[in-house]
Write a protein that holds these residues in place. Structure first.
Motif, PDB file in Angstrom:
ATOM      1  N   ASP A 190       1.111  -1.087   0.113  1.00 24.99           N
ATOM      2  CA  ASP A 190       0.229  -0.223  -0.252  1.00 24.99           C
ATOM      3  C   ASP A 190       0.777   1.397  -0.304  1.00 24.99           C
ATOM      4  OD1 ASP A 190      -2.517   1.726  -0.130  1.00 24.99           O
ATOM      5  OD2 ASP A 190      -2.725   1.586   2.013  1.00 24.99           O
ATOM      6  N   LEU A 191       2.061   1.237  -0.913  1.00 24.15           N
ATOM      7  CA  LEU A 191       2.653   2.397  -1.000  1.00 24.15           C
ATOM      8  C   LEU A 191       2.352   3.517  -1.824  1.00 24.15           C
ATOM      9  CD1 LEU A 191       5.630   0.984  -1.453  1.00 24.15           C
ATOM     10  CD2 LEU A 191       4.891   1.191   0.697  1.00 24.15           C
ATOM     11  N   ALA A 192       2.420   4.571  -1.557  1.00 23.14           N
ATOM     12  CA  ALA A 192       2.125   6.010  -2.716  1.00 23.14           C
ATOM     13  C   ALA A 192       3.235   6.005  -3.912  1.00 23.14           C
ATOM     14  CB  ALA A 192       2.285   7.267  -2.101  1.00 23.14           C
ATOM     15  N   LEU A 193       2.672   5.778  -5.533  1.00 26.13           N
ATOM     16  CA  LEU A 193       3.415   6.148  -7.035  1.00 26.13           C
ATOM     17  C   LEU A 193       5.054   5.940  -6.510  1.00 26.13           C
ATOM     18  CD1 LEU A 193       0.953   5.885  -9.291  1.00 26.13           C
ATOM     19  CD2 LEU A 193       2.647   3.141  -8.417  1.00 26.13           C
ATOM     20  N   ILE A 235      -0.392   1.205  -4.168  1.00 20.64           N
ATOM     21  CA  ILE A 235      -0.534   0.486  -4.685  1.00 20.64           C
ATOM     22  C   ILE A 235      -0.325  -0.602  -4.334  1.00 20.64           C
ATOM     23  CG2 ILE A 235       1.615   1.670  -5.632  1.00 20.64           C
ATOM     24  CD1 ILE A 235       0.964  -0.670  -7.965  1.00 20.64           C
ATOM     25  N   GLY A 236      -0.695  -1.732  -4.131  1.00 18.63           N
ATOM     26  CA  GLY A 236       0.253  -2.527  -3.563  1.00 18.63           C
ATOM     27  C   GLY A 236      -0.546  -3.670  -3.813  1.00 18.63           C
ATOM     28  N   GLY A 237       0.435  -4.860  -3.933  1.00 15.36           N
ATOM     29  CA  GLY A 237       0.632  -6.743  -4.572  1.00 15.36           C
ATOM     30  C   GLY A 237       2.376  -7.430  -4.226  1.00 15.36           C
ATOM     31  N   THR A 238       2.033  -8.247  -4.888  1.00 12.51           N
ATOM     32  CA  THR A 238       3.660  -9.440  -4.560  1.00 12.51           C
ATOM     33  C   THR A 238       3.576  -9.240  -6.163  1.00 12.51           C
ATOM     34  OG1 THR A 238       2.976  -9.823  -2.396  1.00 12.51           O
ATOM     35  CG2 THR A 238       4.975 -11.350  -3.422  1.00 12.51           C
ATOM     36  N   TYR A 239       4.629  -8.962  -6.444  1.00 10.71           N
ATOM     37  CA  TYR A 239       5.018  -9.376  -7.831  1.00 10.71           C
ATOM     38  C   TYR A 239       6.398  -9.737  -8.162  1.00 10.71           C
ATOM     39  CZ  TYR A 239       1.890  -5.442  -7.980  1.00 10.71           C
ATOM     40  OH  TYR A 239       1.026  -4.452  -7.927  1.00 10.71           O
ATOM     41  N   ASN A 240       6.720 -10.826  -9.239  1.00  6.61           N
ATOM     42  CA  ASN A 240       8.145 -11.566  -9.642  1.00  6.61           C
ATOM     43  C   ASN A 240       8.763 -10.020  -9.490  1.00  6.61           C
ATOM     44  OD1 ASN A 240       9.867 -12.970 -11.035  1.00  6.61           O
ATOM     45  ND2 ASN A 240       8.923 -14.711 -11.068  1.00  6.61           N
ATOM     46  N   ILE A 241      10.011 -10.500 -10.207  1.00  3.88           N
ATOM     47  CA  ILE A 241      11.247  -9.550  -9.727  1.00  3.88           C
ATOM     48  C   ILE A 241      11.353  -9.201 -11.286  1.00  3.88           C
ATOM     49  CG2 ILE A 241      12.011  -9.185  -7.454  1.00  3.88           C
ATOM     50  CD1 ILE A 241      14.226 -10.329  -8.204  1.00  3.88           C
ATOM     51  N   ARG A 242      11.115 -10.683 -11.956  1.00  4.39           N
ATOM     52  CA  ARG A 242      11.734 -11.024 -13.612  1.00  4.39           C
ATOM     53  C   ARG A 242      10.797 -10.637 -14.340  1.00  4.39           C
ATOM     54  NH1 ARG A 242      14.547 -17.391 -13.466  1.00  4.39           N
ATOM     55  NH2 ARG A 242      15.857 -16.862 -11.211  1.00  4.39           N
ATOM     56  N   GLU A 243       9.471 -10.202 -13.814  1.00  2.00           N
ATOM     57  CA  GLU A 243       8.000 -10.090 -14.688  1.00  2.00           C
ATOM     58  C   GLU A 243       7.626  -8.605 -14.496  1.00  2.00           C
ATOM     59  OE1 GLU A 243       5.189 -12.739 -13.958  1.00  2.00           O
ATOM     60  OE2 GLU A 243       6.787 -14.898 -14.171  1.00  2.00           O
ATOM     61  N   LEU A 244       8.266  -7.142 -14.127  1.00  2.00           N
ATOM     62  CA  LEU A 244       8.078  -5.707 -13.650  1.00  2.00           C
ATOM     63  C   LEU A 244       7.599  -5.138 -15.295  1.00  2.00           C
ATOM     64  CD1 LEU A 244       7.614  -4.455 -10.721  1.00  2.00           C
ATOM     65  CD2 LEU A 244       9.326  -6.715 -10.706  1.00  2.00           C
ATOM     66  N   ASN A 245       8.371  -5.628 -15.788  1.00  2.00           N
ATOM     67  CA  ASN A 245       8.302  -5.005 -17.064  1.00  2.00           C
ATOM     68  C   ASN A 245       6.642  -5.197 -17.365  1.00  2.00           C
ATOM     69  OD1 ASN A 245      10.540  -3.821 -17.848  1.00  2.00           O
ATOM     70  ND2 ASN A 245      11.497  -5.811 -18.599  1.00  2.00           N
ATOM     71  N   SER A 246       5.781  -5.963 -17.464  1.00  2.00           N
ATOM     72  CA  SER A 246       4.138  -6.655 -17.450  1.00  2.00           C
ATOM     73  C   SER A 246       3.637  -6.011 -17.358  1.00  2.00           C
ATOM     74  CB  SER A 246       4.462  -7.835 -17.818  1.00  2.00           C
ATOM     75  OG  SER A 246       4.678  -8.677 -16.830  1.00  2.00           O
ATOM     76  N   LEU A 247       4.076  -5.841 -15.381  1.00  2.00           N
ATOM     77  CA  LEU A 247       3.415  -4.546 -14.295  1.00  2.00           C
ATOM     78  C   LEU A 247       3.425  -2.871 -14.594  1.00  2.00           C
ATOM     79  CD1 LEU A 247       1.560  -4.344 -11.506  1.00  2.00           C
ATOM     80  CD2 LEU A 247       4.747  -3.857 -10.888  1.00  2.00           C
ATOM     81  N   VAL A 248       3.944  -2.695 -15.786  1.00  2.00           N
ATOM     82  CA  VAL A 248       4.244  -1.352 -16.596  1.00  2.00           C
ATOM     83  C   VAL A 248       2.431  -1.070 -17.340  1.00  2.00           C
ATOM     84  CG1 VAL A 248       5.394   0.732 -17.566  1.00  2.00           C
ATOM     85  CG2 VAL A 248       6.322  -0.906 -16.229  1.00  2.00           C
ATOM     86  N   THR A 249       2.526  -2.250 -17.701  1.00  2.00           N
ATOM     87  CA  THR A 249       1.175  -2.152 -18.807  1.00  2.00           C
ATOM     88  C   THR A 249      -0.134  -2.672 -18.123  1.00  2.00           C
ATOM     89  OG1 THR A 249       2.247  -4.030 -19.796  1.00  2.00           O
ATOM     90  CG2 THR A 249       3.220  -2.400 -21.060  1.00  2.00           C
ATOM     91  N   PRO A 273      -2.500   0.527 -15.754  1.00  2.00           N
ATOM     92  CA  PRO A 273      -3.915   0.853 -16.280  1.00  2.00           C
ATOM     93  C   PRO A 273      -5.362   0.172 -16.114  1.00  2.00           C
ATOM     94  CG  PRO A 273      -2.280   1.517 -17.335  1.00  2.00           C
ATOM     95  CD  PRO A 273      -1.630   0.657 -17.083  1.00  2.00           C
ATOM     96  N   LYS A 274      -5.067  -0.928 -15.622  1.00  2.00           N
ATOM     97  CA  LYS A 274      -6.003  -2.366 -15.612  1.00  2.00           C
ATOM     98  C   LYS A 274      -6.318  -1.997 -13.734  1.00  2.00           C
ATOM     99  CE  LYS A 274      -4.951  -5.192 -19.345  1.00  2.00           C
ATOM    100  NZ  LYS A 274      -4.126  -6.101 -20.079  1.00  2.00           N
ATOM    101  N   VAL A 275      -5.429  -1.681 -13.900  1.00  2.00           N
ATOM    102  CA  VAL A 275      -5.831  -1.423 -11.943  1.00  2.00           C
ATOM    103  C   VAL A 275      -5.496  -0.623 -11.061  1.00  2.00           C
ATOM    104  CG1 VAL A 275      -5.162  -4.071 -12.054  1.00  2.00           C
ATOM    105  CG2 VAL A 275      -3.522  -2.167 -11.409  1.00  2.00           C
ATOM    106  N   LEU A 276      -5.397   0.578 -11.510  1.00  2.00           N
ATOM    107  CA  LEU A 276      -5.177   2.068 -11.194  1.00  2.00           C
ATOM    108  C   LEU A 276      -6.119   2.949 -11.960  1.00  2.00           C
ATOM    109  CD1 LEU A 276      -1.032   2.201  -9.802  1.00  2.00           C
ATOM    110  CD2 LEU A 276      -3.146   0.856  -8.416  1.00  2.00           C
ATOM    111  N   PRO A 277      -6.403   3.437 -11.290  1.00  2.00           N
ATOM    112  CA  PRO A 277      -6.614   5.127 -11.908  1.00  2.00           C
ATOM    113  C   PRO A 277      -6.384   5.878 -13.110  1.00  2.00           C
ATOM    114  CG  PRO A 277      -6.984   5.840  -9.663  1.00  2.00           C
ATOM    115  CD  PRO A 277      -6.407   4.363 -10.263  1.00  2.00           C
ATOM    116  N   VAL A 278      -4.929   5.231 -13.803  1.00  2.00           N
ATOM    117  CA  VAL A 278      -4.079   6.474 -14.331  1.00  2.00           C
ATOM    118  C   VAL A 278      -4.079   5.621 -15.879  1.00  2.00           C
ATOM    119  CG1 VAL A 278      -2.623   6.108 -12.355  1.00  2.00           C
ATOM    120  CG2 VAL A 278      -1.962   3.962 -14.157  1.00  2.00           C
TER     121      VAL A 278
END
Length: 334
Positions: free
Chosen positions: A260-263, A290-304, A307-312
């Motif tokens: 639950d961190l600010a961007l 933003i919150g959640g647990t992510y695979n550090i090898r797949e952070l590029n996919s997080l960027v795209t 917009p599906k999970v945040l109002p951005v």
């Protein structure tokens, strides 16, 4: 057609020539003709490039020796170099810089008797240093290790590393990161360097942290579950307590945990895994959490997927960086 293997004498001759060019290019009286001759020598054999780059690296390690002005050389794959070979290069440099250094560099503390270089790209790597200390390197990290007569020295050039240091009261272990350093004798701690900022998390034992390498005194002492951070221009590190639910070391398990961190606070944690840093358009976007647990090898996919999970929504700036923009909230109809 490949070149035949060179003899040890031929390798030594190339190392001697690389040391010579380091000296001449640093000299005030180096002429344009000499610089042109150096370029011709550099182009004559692929090994000339790797040996010259190795010579510059030795100059970095031997901080008491003069450093030549950087000369642009083409990027080529260097041949593997054995430890004795690297120290031989260092001895050659010293022999040309200071007459006594060829045999007294170690005793005077100018040169290490062992040197290691490690770098990671897309995998977390576990390594063992020459003194038996263990290091875990995060993705996109680079460090060197040098064993001097009176201390052990690591230079963290980029990224993040977790250290389990073998105890040796008389042979302290020093990590140089950005403009500061961390000094221990035997303990476990984590060092993360992002842009010009460094964060140190102590797990057990104690550590002395300085924000300036040549700062008077020993630095601020950290105890277990304490952390320190410093950046460019900080006279002293900022020290705080590590909370029980701290997740900053989740990378050792291949995870990035955003609690639950600010961007604005989350982006440095995300960007260390991205080739092109993600940015926010303004402070209102940076305040979105933003919150959640992510695979550090797949952070590029997080960027795209943001917009599906945040109002951005995503745009790109003139430098090609992806930029997050907040979606304006519509006022309710009266």
């Amino acid at each position: 057609m490949t070149d035949p293997a060179l003899s040890p004498a031929e390798y030594d001759a190339i190392a001697d020539a690389a040391a010579h060019w380091c000296m001449r290019l640093h000299a005030d009286d180096c002429t344009p003709q000499e610089r042109l001759a150096f370029e011709h020598w550099l182009d004559a054999h692929p090994l000339h490039v790797s040996e010259y780059e190795a010579m510059l690296e030795i100059w970095d390690v031997a901080g008491n020796l003069p450093r030549p002005e950087p000369v642009a050389v083409p990027m080529m794959q260097a041949k593997p170099r054995t430890p004795w070979r690297t120290i031989g290069i260092a001895a050659t440099v010293c022999a040309m810089v200071l007459p006594l250094a060829a045999y007294s560099g170690w005793n005077l503390g100018w040169l290490p008797n062992s040197y290691q270089h490690f770098e990671t790209t897309d995998n977390v790597r576990q390594i063992t240093l020459k003194d038996g200390s263990l290091v875990e390197l995060n993705l996109g990290s680079e460090l060197t290790y040098s064993n001097y007569k009176d201390h052990r020295q690591v230079t963290l050039k980029k990224g993040e590393a977790f250290f389990s240091v073998n105890h040796d009261t008389h042979h302290p272990f020093i990590v140089k990161a950005a403009e500061g350093k961390i000094r221990v004798t035997g303990t476990q701690f984590n060092v993360w360097m992002y842009e010009d900022r460094v964060k140190v998390n102590l797990i057990e034992g104690s550590a002395l942290v300085s924000s300036i390498d040549d700062q008077p005194g020993d630095g601020l002492r950290l105890g277990p579950s304490m952390q320190a951070s410093y950046g460019h221009g900080d006279f002293m590190p900022q020290v705080s307590q590590t909370y029980a639910n701290d997740t900053s070391l989740a990378w050792r398990s291949g995870k990035l945990v955003l609690d639950d961190l600010a961007l604005n606070d989350a982006l440095p944690l995300i960007n260390r895994y991205l080739e092109t840093p993600l940015m926010v358009a303004d402070n209102s976007t940076g305040a979105i959490r933003i919150g959640g647990t992510y695979n550090i090898r797949e952070l590029n996919s997080l960027v795209t997927s943001l917009p599906k999970v945040l109002p951005v929504y995503l745009t790109r700036n003139k430098n090609g960086n992806p930029v997050l923009n907040s979606i304006p909230q519509r006022s309710p109809k009266s």
